[in-house]
Scaffold this motif. Structure first.
Motif, short mmCIF file in Angstrom:
data_model
loop_
_atom_site.label_atom_id
_atom_site.label_comp_id
_atom_site.label_asym_id
_atom_site.label_seq_id
_atom_site.Cartn_x
_atom_site.Cartn_y
_atom_site.Cartn_z
N SER A 57 0.83 -1.21 0.00
CA SER A 57 0.00 0.00 0.00
C SER A 57 0.87 1.25 0.00
O SER A 57 1.88 1.33 0.72
CB SER A 57 -0.92 0.00 1.23
OG SER A 57 -1.57 1.24 1.37
N ASP A 59 0.15 3.90 1.35
CA ASP A 59 0.00 4.56 2.65
C ASP A 59 1.04 4.06 3.66
O ASP A 59 1.05 4.52 4.81
CB ASP A 59 -1.41 4.31 3.22
CG ASP A 59 -2.47 5.07 2.44
OD1 ASP A 59 -2.14 6.14 1.88
OD2 ASP A 59 -3.62 4.59 2.37
N ARG A 64 5.39 7.20 2.53
CA ARG A 64 4.99 8.56 2.89
C ARG A 64 6.20 9.40 3.25
O ARG A 64 6.29 10.58 2.88
CB ARG A 64 3.99 8.53 4.06
CG ARG A 64 2.63 7.92 3.72
CD ARG A 64 1.55 8.43 4.66
NE ARG A 64 1.91 8.18 6.06
CZ ARG A 64 1.53 7.11 6.75
NH1 ARG A 64 0.79 6.17 6.15
NH2 ARG A 64 1.87 6.96 8.00
#
Length: 281
Positions: A57, A59, A64
């Motif tokens: 992912s 995220d 990030r």
């Protein structure tokens, strides 16, 4: 008095008795791994969706972080994508079940690592001198901390870098990335376990120095060769880009320097011990 009797009894044990004792330590270690593995199997949905597929992912914390760094310096980055352009599939009837079972076993080993070390230490420690046991206190704690540091480094740094690079790499737009579940899990597992083992370098050097196989001088002499070996290992467990290899190589090189310091401390301690024995003689 009880410790002396215990040590004496251990010394008087036959070879078969030692094997029998080792067998029970191994049985208890395997049982611990299996019990933790069963718990992991029961909560397999969490293990896969949150942990195993976490680096898939965008995220994921690592993505990030790199995206924020790239944005702050005004550079476009693959870490800022909405999703990774690949899918995970199972192409065999028992593929998902097999992946679930083996993942549970590996989770059992990683989580149960301190207990496995403790069982190993219980088998080895009676054969050590009292002073050696005294100076080896904290072995399980330190070895476990180093192992989990390596596991976290592998999971949050090596695994996402590998998955991001290999998952976005295409020789042609006509070729789709559709990875088998076993291949994906193997990439994550290799990154995590390999880093966990590599971070045990100071412990390994400590015991090799104790038995006289390694000295600080040898480690300094072959520092350049060690650098090459580290880079090769980094290339094996990371994608073939220079940035990823350097990111993995840096902590290992730091551990190598720490190992030299540890080897020096062990040599000084052994020299003091030999000096005392000479005076007593």
């Amino acid at each position: 008095m009880a410790k002396k009797k215990q040590t004496k009894a251990h010394d008087e044990m036959s070879f078969l008795d030692h094997l029998e004792e080792l067998r029970w330590h191994l049985i208890r270690s395997v049982l611990a791994v299996v019990i933790i593995g069963i718990v992991a199997f029961v909560f397999s949905e969490f293990v896969f969706d949150v942990i195993i597929f976490g680096p898939k992912s965008m995220d994921f914390p690592t993505y990030r972080m790199f995206c924020n760094i790239a944005t702050s310096i005004g550079v476009e980055s693959d870490f800022c994508k909405d999703e990774l352009p690949f899918t995970i599939q199972s192409r065999t009837m028992g593929g998902q079940f097999s992946a679930d079972i083996w993942t549970a076993i590996w989770v059992g080993f990683v989580v149960g690592f301190p207990y496995v070390l403790w069982e190993l230490w219980k088998f080895i420690s009676p054969g050590l001198h009292p002073n050696e046991r005294k100076h080896s206190r904290g072995f399980i704690l330190i070895a476990s901390i180093l192992f989990f540091m390596g596991v976290l480094f592998g999971y949050y740094v090596v695994a996402p870098l590998s998955i991001n690079f290999l998952g976005t790499y295409q020789v042609s737009e006509q070729v789709l990335n559709e990875f088998d579940i076993g291949s994906y899990i193997s990439a994550v597992r290799t990154s995590v376990i390999a880093c966990g083992v590599m971070f045990e370098l100071p412990i390994i050097i400590y015991f090799l120095t104790k038995v006289g196989l390694v000295t600080p001088e040898i480690m300094k002499k072959y520092r350049k060769i060690a650098l090459v070996i580290v880079l090769i290992l980094s290339a094996v467990i990371t994608p073939p880009d220079v940035t990823s290899q350097i990111i993995v190589a840096i902590p290992v090189l730091v551990l190598y320097q720490v190992s030299i310091f540890i080897s020096k401390m062990v040599m000084k301690r052994e020299a003091k011990k030999d000096g005392k024995l000479m005076k007593n003689a």
